[in-house]
Design a protein around this motif. Structure first.
Motif: not given
Ligand code: MG
Ligand code: ADP
Length: 347
Positions: A174, A242, A285-286, A289
């Motif tokens: 993730g 995501s 990115d984190a 998610t």
């Molecule tokens: Mg991600």
């Protein structure tokens, strides 16, 4: 059970306009199960070629070292954690684990790279996803009872251990793409390249601009080939998505995709897609998610606590919601402007 695994392009680069700071060089690499497209302005073409070669070598090593089920550094760490051993890792991996743990804490646990064993139960750990299936309810219950979390990791410089005796398997899926994109951007900068975009399957980060204009990206629609809108990125910004359309299979009419809610152990079913703009790839990115899992009641609070201001959410019925900051930057296609709901008053 019909299985379909799609590799998606969540955002698409829009057509270019001419530029005057050197020729445009485009390079496509295949890495980390996706296409990594690099577009740059090369005032010095030799520096550009060297930078691209270094990025390619880095990505090759990266996909080995940061894949939990491979034979690289993260796999070795997981083997140690399984036996409750402390493992010495590289400063780079220790740094990413530190970031992962901090972002997980900020997310209130909806983002948790300690759920590798659950990802494996669902079969979403292979590139092809060909083993994906709904797990046995007893296995789900056992995983929930175990409650493995990245919070159980102890990090002392580069020495990584765990406070639990079993069940912790770290999956950086993730966040790794964000880190790889950040490292690629770092290499370009080191070679004096100030205007570029690194696009890893629709998740991307920009440097500088494209000639006189900002880099413009299209945010892909989660259900068709079209785009929801267009955003311009400032120098250094990352845009990550995501979505429930990236890897999924159909289980008697239920869409089972690869973004799992650690509190239910099932795929989060209230969201189709989250797009985040942030100052770096790891955070974007984190957060994408995390906000996917956070759901209708919590996504705004989690965005705030993760320090993210630009969010576009598409819920399970296709309704679009955005923070004010995102709405202000999003050029929507005709007709969709009326559909978007702004859910925060901060600007
Ligand atoms: Mg991600
Ligand atoms: P993608 O990498 O496909 O663009 P994401 O960035 O959302 O999508 O990452 C999804 C991957 O992250 C999954 O394949 C899995 O490896 C891992 N993952 C799934 N659920 C979570 C979660 N709640 N927290 C952290 N990682 C997760």
């Amino acid at each position: 059970m019909a299985l379909r695994v799609l590799v998606a392009t969540a955002t698409a680069l829009l057509a270019a306009c001419a530029a005057d700071d050197g020729p445009i060089i485009e390079r496509q690499l295949l890495a980390m199960g996706t296409s990594v497209d690099i577009t740059l302005h090369a005032a010095d073409p030799r520096a550009a070629r060297n930078a691209l070669a270094e990025i390619e070598a880095m990505l090759r090593q990266y996909e080995r070292d940061y894949y939990a089920w491979g034979d690289g550094e993260l796999a070795r760490l997981n083997a140690g954690l399984r036996d409750a051993r402390t493992v010495e890792v590289s400063a780079e991996l220790a740094g990413l684990l530190e970031a992962a743990r901090r972002l997980a804490a900020q997310s209130g646990g909806v983002f948790d790279p300690g759920i590798g064993a659950l990802v494996e139960l669902w079969g979403f750990h292979t590139d092809s996803g060909a083993q994906a299936r709904t797990p046995d309810p007893a296995d789900i219950a056992a995983w929930l009872a175990g409650g493995a979390s990245i919070a159980d990791l102890s990090i002392a410089d580069s020495r990584i251990g765990t406070t639990r005796s079993s069940g912790l398997l770290v999956d950086l899926g993730g966040i790794a793409k964000g880190d790889a994109v950040d490292r690629s951007i770092g290499i370009l900068t080191r070679y004096g390249i100030d205007n570029a975009i690194v696009n890893a399957g629709g998740d991307l980060r920009a440097l500088g601009s494209r000639g006189a204009r900002a880099w413009r990206i299209g945010v892909q629609s989660p259900r068709d080939a079209g785009i929801l809108g267009v955003v311009e990125l400032d120098d250094g910004e990352a845009a990550f998505t995501s979505g429930d359309y990236e890897r999924y299979f159909d289980d008697e009419g239920e869409r089972r995709h690869h973004i799992l809610d650690p509190t239910t152990a099932y795929p989060a079913d209230h969201t189709r897609a989250i797009t985040v703009i942030a100052a770096d790839g790891v955070t974007a990115d984190a957060a994408a998610t995390a906000l996917f899992v956070a759901g209708p009641e919590r996504w705004l609070d989690v965005a705030r606590s993760m320090g993210v201001r630009h969010v576009l959410r598409v819920d399970a019925s296709g309704r679009m919601q955005a923070t004010q900051a995102m709405r202000d930057r999003l050029e929507l296609g005709d007709g969709s402007a009326a559909d978007i709901i702004v859910v925060s008053s901060e600007g």
